[in-house]
Design a protein around this motif. Structure first.
Motif, mmCIF file in Angstrom:
data_model
loop_
_atom_site.group_PDB
_atom_site.id
_atom_site.type_symbol
_atom_site.label_atom_id
_atom_site.label_comp_id
_atom_site.label_asym_id
_atom_site.label_seq_id
_atom_site.Cartn_x
_atom_site.Cartn_y
_atom_site.Cartn_z
ATOM 1 N N GLN A 3 0.825 -1.211 0.000
ATOM 2 C CA GLN A 3 0.000 0.000 0.000
ATOM 3 C C GLN A 3 0.863 1.266 0.000
ATOM 4 O O GLN A 3 0.557 2.234 -0.709
ATOM 5 C CB GLN A 3 -0.912 -0.015 1.226
ATOM 6 C CG GLN A 3 -2.001 1.054 1.184
ATOM 7 C CD GLN A 3 -2.943 0.928 2.367
ATOM 8 O OE1 GLN A 3 -2.492 0.844 3.502
ATOM 9 N NE2 GLN A 3 -4.229 0.915 2.099
ATOM 10 N N GLN A 6 2.361 1.809 -3.379
ATOM 11 C CA GLN A 6 1.327 2.217 -4.328
ATOM 12 C C GLN A 6 1.015 3.702 -4.197
ATOM 13 O O GLN A 6 0.895 4.414 -5.191
ATOM 14 C CB GLN A 6 0.062 1.388 -4.100
ATOM 15 C CG GLN A 6 -1.006 1.621 -5.166
ATOM 16 C CD GLN A 6 -2.199 0.696 -4.995
ATOM 17 O OE1 GLN A 6 -2.530 0.309 -3.880
ATOM 18 N NE2 GLN A 6 -2.836 0.328 -6.084
ATOM 19 N N LYS A 7 0.924 4.183 -2.950
ATOM 20 C CA LYS A 7 0.663 5.602 -2.725
ATOM 21 C C LYS A 7 1.815 6.454 -3.251
ATOM 22 O O LYS A 7 1.603 7.510 -3.860
ATOM 23 C CB LYS A 7 0.448 5.879 -1.233
ATOM 24 C CG LYS A 7 -0.870 5.369 -0.679
ATOM 25 C CD LYS A 7 -0.990 5.663 0.799
ATOM 26 C CE LYS A 7 -2.307 5.140 1.367
ATOM 27 N NZ LYS A 7 -2.402 5.383 2.831
ATOM 28 N N ARG A 10 1.568 6.691 -6.945
ATOM 29 C CA ARG A 10 0.503 7.597 -7.384
ATOM 30 C C ARG A 10 0.930 9.063 -7.240
ATOM 31 O O ARG A 10 0.605 9.904 -8.088
ATOM 32 C CB ARG A 10 -0.778 7.327 -6.573
ATOM 33 C CG ARG A 10 -1.354 5.936 -6.705
ATOM 34 C CD ARG A 10 -1.850 5.627 -8.109
ATOM 35 N NE ARG A 10 -3.046 6.320 -8.481
ATOM 36 C CZ ARG A 10 -4.282 5.795 -8.378
ATOM 37 N NH1 ARG A 10 -4.463 4.589 -7.874
ATOM 38 N NH2 ARG A 10 -5.330 6.489 -8.772
ATOM 39 N N GLU A 230 -6.755 4.611 -1.826
ATOM 40 C CA GLU A 230 -6.826 3.705 -2.977
ATOM 41 C C GLU A 230 -8.026 4.036 -3.859
ATOM 42 O O GLU A 230 -8.453 3.212 -4.681
ATOM 43 C CB GLU A 230 -6.914 2.261 -2.487
ATOM 44 C CG GLU A 230 -5.721 1.826 -1.646
ATOM 45 C CD GLU A 230 -5.854 0.401 -1.149
ATOM 46 O OE1 GLU A 230 -6.479 -0.419 -1.847
ATOM 47 O OE2 GLU A 230 -5.341 0.100 -0.053
ATOM 48 N N ASP A 231 -8.541 5.244 -3.700
ATOM 49 C CA ASP A 231 -9.729 5.671 -4.439
ATOM 50 C C ASP A 231 -9.312 6.325 -5.758
ATOM 51 O O ASP A 231 -8.781 7.444 -5.765
ATOM 52 C CB ASP A 231 -10.537 6.648 -3.580
ATOM 53 C CG ASP A 231 -11.900 6.952 -4.162
ATOM 54 O OD1 ASP A 231 -12.001 7.104 -5.399
ATOM 55 O OD2 ASP A 231 -12.873 7.066 -3.388
ATOM 56 N N ASP A 232 -9.534 5.648 -6.873
ATOM 57 C CA ASP A 232 -9.120 6.159 -8.183
ATOM 58 C C ASP A 232 -9.775 7.503 -8.510
ATOM 59 O O ASP A 232 -9.142 8.390 -9.099
ATOM 60 C CB ASP A 232 -9.469 5.146 -9.280
ATOM 61 C CG ASP A 232 -8.581 3.919 -9.232
ATOM 62 O OD1 ASP A 232 -7.494 3.992 -8.622
ATOM 63 O OD2 ASP A 232 -8.975 2.876 -9.809
#
Length: 266
Positions: A3, A6-7, A10, A230-232
């Protein structure tokens, strides 16, 4: 990919998507056009609105991400609360060159007074705020530079969303760290010629670098990552508004450049 990775990925994507706009700001021709004290005055008469509304963005985040009502209850992420409260303290209660407590906005007003820049625009806006029921009405009716008016309208449009991830993206990617080293060099050169008129403004810029620094920038990026999660859709909105914030800053600098050109023609 975990996680945290991933952040981080992004955030890097968001930084890359706004890189061209950031470069346009850093290399904006308005900086080179400022060659004397009159140029500094025109810059300040536009920039004061960004100095002022930055605090409203910050306060909007403080309202959304911390507890500002009674009874007190812990809200959200402690690291995010720390970032917001730390910057609020630094912006509202920093020190001037003599060690006296004051906000950066008040320090900027002193700098404008010292170099005899006009306070008419910002004073009129604040007078209009007391007259009208909404900030939009006050901005629209105030006799201030059109570029500053558009800049403010965008800021309060962002605040009105009441979406912390959007406000945080604008706050993080439209910050004052976009003022390049070249501008500081120009101010230093003008300060050598007019030390009694530009010393407070020079202190303001130096202090801003010292107080803001990499620490706040890193935590601000972390805040965006935490709020988007994790909100696209949130990431898409953050990217969209970050770009709009940078475009808004470019338009403000275009207004500065146009004002300088008009004085040269006159």
């Amino acid at each position: 990919m975990n996680q945290l990775q991933q952040k981080s990925s992004r955030i890097q994507d968001l930084q890359l998507s706004t890189e061209l706009l950031r470069n346009k700001i850093v290399h904006h021709p308005a900086y080179e056009a400022i060659q004397d004290l009159d140029g500094i005055k025109l810059f300040m008469e536009h920039h004061i609105f960004a100095v002022w509304d930055f605090m409203s963005l910050l306060k909007a985040l403080q309202i959304e991400l911390t507890c500002t009502t009674l009874p007190w209850m812990p809200v959200g992420n402690a690291d995010v609360r720390y970032l917001i409260n730390e910057i609020v303290t630094g912006e509202e209660s920093d020190i001037d060159q003599f060690g006296a407590r004051k906000s950066h906005f008040e320090l900027y007003l002193e700098a404008m007074n010292q170099c005899d820049a006009s306070l008419t625009g910002i004073n009129e806006l604040h007078a209009k705020i007391s007259q009208f029921s909404t900030i939009d009405q006050a901005i629209e009716s105030a006799n201030i530079p059109e570029a500053a008016k558009s800049f403010l309208q965008f800021t309060f449009e962002v605040i009105a969303t009441k979406k912390p991830h959007i406000i945080a993206a604008v706050f993080t990617f439209g910050r004052e760290d976009l003022i390049p080293n070249m501008f500081h060099t120009i101010v230093n050169d003008i300060h050598e010629r007019f030390p009694n008129q530009v010393s407070i403004f020079k202190y303001y810029l130096d202090r801003h670098i010292e107080v803001d620094g990499e620490h706040h920038s890193h935590l601000a990026l972390q805040m965006v990552a935490e709020l988007c999660g994790e909100d696209d859709q949130k990431w898409e909105e953050a990217s969209k508004y970050a770009s709009r914030a940078l475009e808004s800053r470019i338009d403000l600098w275009n207004g500065v450049l146009e004002a300088i050109k008009q004085t040269e023609i006159a």
